[in-house]
Design an enzyme around this catalytic site. Structure first.
Site, PDB file in Angstrom:
ATOM      1  CG  HIS A   1      11.886  39.912  46.602  1.00 47.47           C
ATOM      2  ND1 HIS A   1      11.924  39.286  47.831  1.00 47.47           N
ATOM      3  CD2 HIS A   1      12.818  40.912  46.664  1.00 47.47           C
ATOM      4  CE1 HIS A   1      12.833  39.863  48.602  1.00 47.47           C
ATOM      5  NE2 HIS A   1      13.378  40.853  47.918  1.00 47.47           N
TER       6      HIS A   1
ATOM      7  CG  ASP B   1      15.727  41.869  50.481  1.00 51.93           C
ATOM      8  OD1 ASP B   1      15.657  40.753  49.932  1.00 51.93           O
ATOM      9  OD2 ASP B   1      16.761  42.562  50.487  1.00 51.93           O
TER      10      ASP B   1
END
Length: 303
Positions: free
Chosen positions: A283, A118
């Site tokens: 994620h 990320d």
């Protein structure tokens, strides 16, 4: 200091004028630096880090502006050019990447493998472009380069990235809005993006929320930089034909199917030696499937 990764030594390492990073270190062997994402801290790597420390020196910092690392005011960082300084270089990915290279050198490593998730993957990407002599291998988890991200975020599908647009706004309003209900804001992403909510136990979730609550200003500054100076740096590199020259592994959810683009093609435009894999995890893949992620990283290190 809160939660720690068992078996890791903790220290604060100066990396720039007035900026020290909180870092966990363990193991021996060739060095691997692991960079966390949003809304997390270095704790997101706790399982993968312990695995890799069996045969590598593993270095897990909190990025500047996050966790227990220093949080300089935006605009007072170590920008490398006048444009960056003018736009608040303290949280430019160029500045944050320089932090990581300085951290590794302070720990005795001029060359190291680098993996980021990320926001940490954006820092890792920038480090790979700016410091190719220092980065031996590069892994980016569930992200697109900043310039490409903005290119694909359009139409109604862009609603999934509402936070990107919110935190891109001028200083003031985003900080006040988020600070009014920080646990709701940051907790929203922990809930929404988790394929396996049980992968983030209650005490870790609390640690993430505590850290974010204390870092609203710097987290917003990090995101604001990605709508400004980071785009300028990526565009300049694209125009100049700069590419990642080390072995690169990218692990992503199937964003392309949802947003209508070819994720592997996006990454091929930046990397000469690319292994792009679409994965079925949520994620927070380093917490949801740590054994798989560690194996992917070991395969990268063997290339």
């Amino acid at each position: 200091m809160g939660l720690l990764i068992p078996g890791f030594d903790y220290r604060r390492v100066p990396v720039a004028d007035g900026v020290s990073l909180n870092v966990a270190v363990a193991g021996s062997g060739s060095p691997v630096v692991l960079l966390h994402g949003f809304p997390q801290t270095h704790l997101m790597w706790r399982h993968v880090a312990a695995d890799l420390a069996a045969d590598h020196t593993v270095i897990c910092p909190d990025l500047r502006g996050y966790g227990a690392s220093d949080k300089p005011a935006a605009g007072t960082g170590t920008g490398t050019d006048a444009t960056a300084d003018a736009e608040g270089a303290a949280y430019a990915k160029r500045t944050m990447a320089a932090d990581i290279v300085a951290l590794a050198r302070a720990l005795g490593h001029d060359r190291f493998a680098l993996a980021g998730h990320d926001r940490g993957a954006l820092v890792a990407f920038r480090a790979g472009l700016d410091h190719p002599a220092a980065i031996t291998h590069l892994a980016c988890l569930d992200v697109l380069p900043t310039l490409d991200m903005w290119d694909v975020m359009r139409g109604t599908t862009a609603a999934v990235g509402f936070h990107l647009f919110l935190m891109a706004q001028p200083p003031g309003l985003p900080e006040r809005m988020i600070a009014a209900c920080p646990d709701d804001f940051f907790g929203h992403f922990l809930d929404l993006w988790a394929g396996d909510p049980g992968a983030i136990p209650a005490e870790v979730r609390t640690a993430y929320l505590d850290a974010c609550r204390a870092a609203v200003r710097s987290i917003v500054a990090d995101y604001r930089a990605s709508a400004g100076v980071d785009v300028d740096h990526d565009r300049a590199d694209r125009d100049a034909g700069r590419r990642l020259t080390m072995p690169v592994t990218v692990l992503q959810q199937d964003w392309g199917a949802a947003l209508g683009y070819d994720a592997a093609a996006v990454w091929r435009a930046w990397a000469d030696d690319l292994e792009h894999r679409t994965v079925g995890y949520g994620h927070f893949m380093a917490e949801e499937a740590p054994a798989d992620i560690a194996e992917h990283l070991r395969e990268l290190l063997a290339r």
